[in-house]
Write a protein that holds these residues in place. Structure first.
Motif, PDB file in Angstrom:
ATOM      1  N   VAL A  52       0.819  -1.215   0.000  1.00 57.88           N
ATOM      2  CA  VAL A  52       0.000   0.000   0.000  1.00 57.88           C
ATOM      3  C   VAL A  52       0.848   1.259   0.000  1.00 57.88           C
ATOM      4  N   ALA A  53       2.167   1.115  -0.079  1.00 58.08           N
ATOM      5  CA  ALA A  53       3.018   2.267  -0.385  1.00 58.08           C
ATOM      6  C   ALA A  53       2.867   2.667  -1.849  1.00 58.08           C
ATOM      7  N   LYS A  54       2.207   1.809  -2.634  1.00 52.44           N
ATOM      8  CA  LYS A  54       2.085   2.052  -4.073  1.00 52.44           C
ATOM      9  C   LYS A  54       0.647   2.127  -4.557  1.00 52.44           C
ATOM     10  N   ARG A  55      -0.307   1.898  -3.673  1.00 49.12           N
ATOM     11  CA  ARG A  55      -1.704   1.977  -4.079  1.00 49.12           C
ATOM     12  C   ARG A  55      -2.537   2.398  -2.867  1.00 49.12           C
ATOM     13  N   GLY A  56      -3.714   2.908  -3.129  1.00 41.91           N
ATOM     14  CA  GLY A  56      -4.631   3.220  -2.046  1.00 41.91           C
ATOM     15  C   GLY A  56      -5.474   2.004  -1.705  1.00 41.91           C
ATOM     16  N   LYS A  82       2.912   4.560   4.838  1.00 43.35           N
ATOM     17  CA  LYS A  82       3.766   3.710   4.002  1.00 43.35           C
ATOM     18  C   LYS A  82       4.140   4.391   2.688  1.00 43.35           C
ATOM     19  N   HIS A  83       3.241   5.196   2.135  1.00 48.37           N
ATOM     20  CA  HIS A  83       3.633   6.027   0.989  1.00 48.37           C
ATOM     21  C   HIS A  83       4.782   6.948   1.390  1.00 48.37           C
ATOM     22  N   GLY A  84       4.684   7.517   2.581  1.00 50.09           N
ATOM     23  CA  GLY A  84       5.757   8.387   3.061  1.00 50.09           C
ATOM     24  C   GLY A  84       7.060   7.651   3.240  1.00 50.09           C
ATOM     25  N   ASN A 106      16.774   0.949   0.050  1.00 50.06           N
ATOM     26  CA  ASN A 106      15.657   0.353  -0.662  1.00 50.06           C
ATOM     27  C   ASN A 106      14.497   0.082   0.276  1.00 50.06           C
ATOM     28  N   ALA A 107      13.347  -0.143  -0.322  1.00 51.06           N
ATOM     29  CA  ALA A 107      12.176  -0.606   0.419  1.00 51.06           C
ATOM     30  C   ALA A 107      11.737  -1.938  -0.159  1.00 51.06           C
ATOM     31  N   VAL A 108      11.246  -2.800   0.697  1.00 48.58           N
ATOM     32  CA  VAL A 108      10.569  -4.019   0.273  1.00 48.58           C
ATOM     33  C   VAL A 108       9.102  -3.836   0.618  1.00 48.58           C
ATOM     34  N   CYS A 109       8.241  -4.130  -0.332  1.00 50.36           N
ATOM     35  CA  CYS A 109       6.814  -3.826  -0.202  1.00 50.36           C
ATOM     36  C   CYS A 109       5.989  -5.110  -0.228  1.00 50.36           C
ATOM     37  N   PRO A 110       5.786  -5.720   0.940  1.00 48.36           N
ATOM     38  CA  PRO A 110       5.023  -6.966   0.977  1.00 48.36           C
ATOM     39  C   PRO A 110       3.522  -6.736   0.821  1.00 48.36           C
ATOM     40  N   GLY A 111       2.848  -7.784   0.344  1.00 50.05           N
ATOM     41  CA  GLY A 111       1.394  -7.815   0.392  1.00 50.05           C
ATOM     42  C   GLY A 111       0.970  -8.394   1.726  1.00 50.05           C
ATOM     43  N   TYR A 112       0.006  -9.285   1.693  1.00 49.82           N
ATOM     44  CA  TYR A 112      -0.459  -9.919   2.926  1.00 49.82           C
ATOM     45  C   TYR A 112       0.476 -11.071   3.278  1.00 49.82           C
ATOM     46  N   VAL A 113       1.135 -10.950   4.427  1.00 53.90           N
ATOM     47  CA  VAL A 113       2.154 -11.907   4.856  1.00 53.90           C
ATOM     48  C   VAL A 113       1.626 -12.674   6.068  1.00 53.90           C
ATOM     49  N   ASP A 114       2.013 -13.929   6.155  1.00 49.24           N
ATOM     50  CA  ASP A 114       1.555 -14.790   7.251  1.00 49.24           C
ATOM     51  C   ASP A 114       2.320 -14.450   8.529  1.00 49.24           C
ATOM     52  N   THR A 115       1.876 -13.404   9.219  1.00 53.20           N
ATOM     53  CA  THR A 115       2.527 -12.905  10.431  1.00 53.20           C
ATOM     54  C   THR A 115       1.472 -12.649  11.510  1.00 53.20           C
ATOM     55  N   ASP A 146       4.337  -9.449  -3.208  1.00 54.32           N
ATOM     56  CA  ASP A 146       2.898  -9.410  -2.960  1.00 54.32           C
ATOM     57  C   ASP A 146       2.126 -10.424  -3.794  1.00 54.32           C
ATOM     58  N   GLY A 147       2.840 -11.429  -4.304  1.00 55.53           N
ATOM     59  CA  GLY A 147       2.162 -12.450  -5.101  1.00 55.53           C
ATOM     60  C   GLY A 147       1.603 -11.944  -6.412  1.00 55.53           C
ATOM     61  N   GLY A 148       2.136 -10.846  -6.908  1.00 58.87           N
ATOM     62  CA  GLY A 148       1.709 -10.320  -8.204  1.00 58.87           C
ATOM     63  C   GLY A 148       0.560  -9.339  -8.158  1.00 58.87           C
ATOM     64  N   ALA A 149       0.198  -8.862  -6.969  1.00 57.58           N
ATOM     65  CA  ALA A 149      -0.970  -7.979  -6.851  1.00 57.58           C
ATOM     66  C   ALA A 149      -0.738  -6.625  -7.530  1.00 57.58           C
ATOM     67  N   VAL A 150       0.439  -6.061  -7.352  1.00 56.46           N
ATOM     68  CA  VAL A 150       0.790  -4.786  -7.981  1.00 56.46           C
ATOM     69  C   VAL A 150       1.971  -5.035  -8.898  1.00 56.46           C
ATOM     70  N   GLN A 151       1.769  -4.851 -10.178  1.00 62.93           N
ATOM     71  CA  GLN A 151       2.837  -5.122 -11.149  1.00 62.93           C
ATOM     72  C   GLN A 151       3.533  -3.818 -11.486  1.00 62.93           C
TER      73      GLN A 151
END
Length: 251
Positions: free
Chosen positions: A138-142, A153-155, A175-184, A245-250
């Motif tokens: 969500v640093a890359k999408r709303g 996260k955008h910030g 760098n930043a790593v931008c995960p999607g939904y992670v099993d945490t 993110d498993g391909g959610a944001v390309q």
């Protein structure tokens, strides 16, 4: 790769613990920072290499300074910083209080800013450094119901890109790593909220969340750590937000 002095924030569980394990397995000395000393000691006991447990609160300026000073006293300046500390909060924008908004900014944006500000002088002086901030897709999408988290996260991604541009010729990468939904554990709370809101079982909510990603499942913490280690190992990757993110944001 040459053994380096690494500091991992948010190291007591989830992505932070997996990053600490990957760094230790690669031969680096790893300092572990989080608020819970007991959980940090548990993680440290599983690591194969040298560790340093440094309990602290990333939202406290004094605590951040004390953590870096303690690492420097024991081993020397931090050469690899992996900032994993962070959290989310779900509320419709109109129901988000000033306190909730500030909490997300303090933890997800101001804390990495302070850690970067503290780490960079030693890295640029030495001519080597690796900084990775765990942001979010969500640093890359709303995304609805997480306005404060999304904004923070955008910030964080903007912070990473600005820092990378400043130090690009010094031997330091950011760098930043931008995960999607992670099993945490953090995602478990999201799953519980979905289950409650939709009146479905916890397992159904977990499956629903996993299906939001094209791979049809939650990402594992180790898969996020793999991307972090790619950034740690390369001197040519900088200023990036790498999606896991498993391909959610390309992008």
């Amino acid at each position: 790769m040459t053994s380096r002095i690494a500091l991992v924030t948010g190291a007591s569980a989830g992505i932070g613990a997996s990053c600490a394990a990957a760094l230790s397995a690669a031969g680096h000395r790893v300092a572990l920072m989080a608020r819970g000393e007991s959980a940090l000691q548990t993680v440290a006991a599983t690591l194969p290499g040298q560790t340093l447990v440094v309990p602290g609160d990333v939202t406290s300026r004094d605590s951040v300074e004390a953590t870096f000073a303690q690492v420097e006293q024991h081993w020397g300046p931090v050469e690899v910083l992996v900032h994993c500390a962070g959290s989310g909060a779900s509320k419709p924008l109109v129901d988000t209080s000033d306190d909730q908004w500030q909490q997300m900014l303090d933890l997800n944006l101001t804390a990495p800013f302070r850690c970067l500000r503290r780490a960079l002088p030693g890295m640029t002086s030495a001519g080597f450094g690796r900084i990775v901030v765990v942001a979010s897709v969500v640093a890359k999408r709303g995304e609805s119901r997480v306005a404060a988290y999304t904004a923070s996260k955008h910030g964080a991604l903007g912070l990473v890109r600005a820092a990378a541009a400043e130090v690009a010729r010094t031997g330091v990468t950011v760098n930043a790593v931008c995960p999607g939904y992670v099993d945490t554990p953090m995602t478990e709370s999201t799953i519980s909220a979905i289950a409650s809101r939709k009146d479905i079982s916890h397992e159904q909510a977990r499956e629903l969340l996993g299906c939001r990603q094209p791979i049809g499942r939650l990402v594992t913490p180790d898969e996020v750590a793999d991307a972090v280690m790619l950034c740690v190992g390369s001197g040519a990757i900088t200023g990036q937000g790498i999606n896991v993110d498993g391909g959610a944001v390309q992008s």
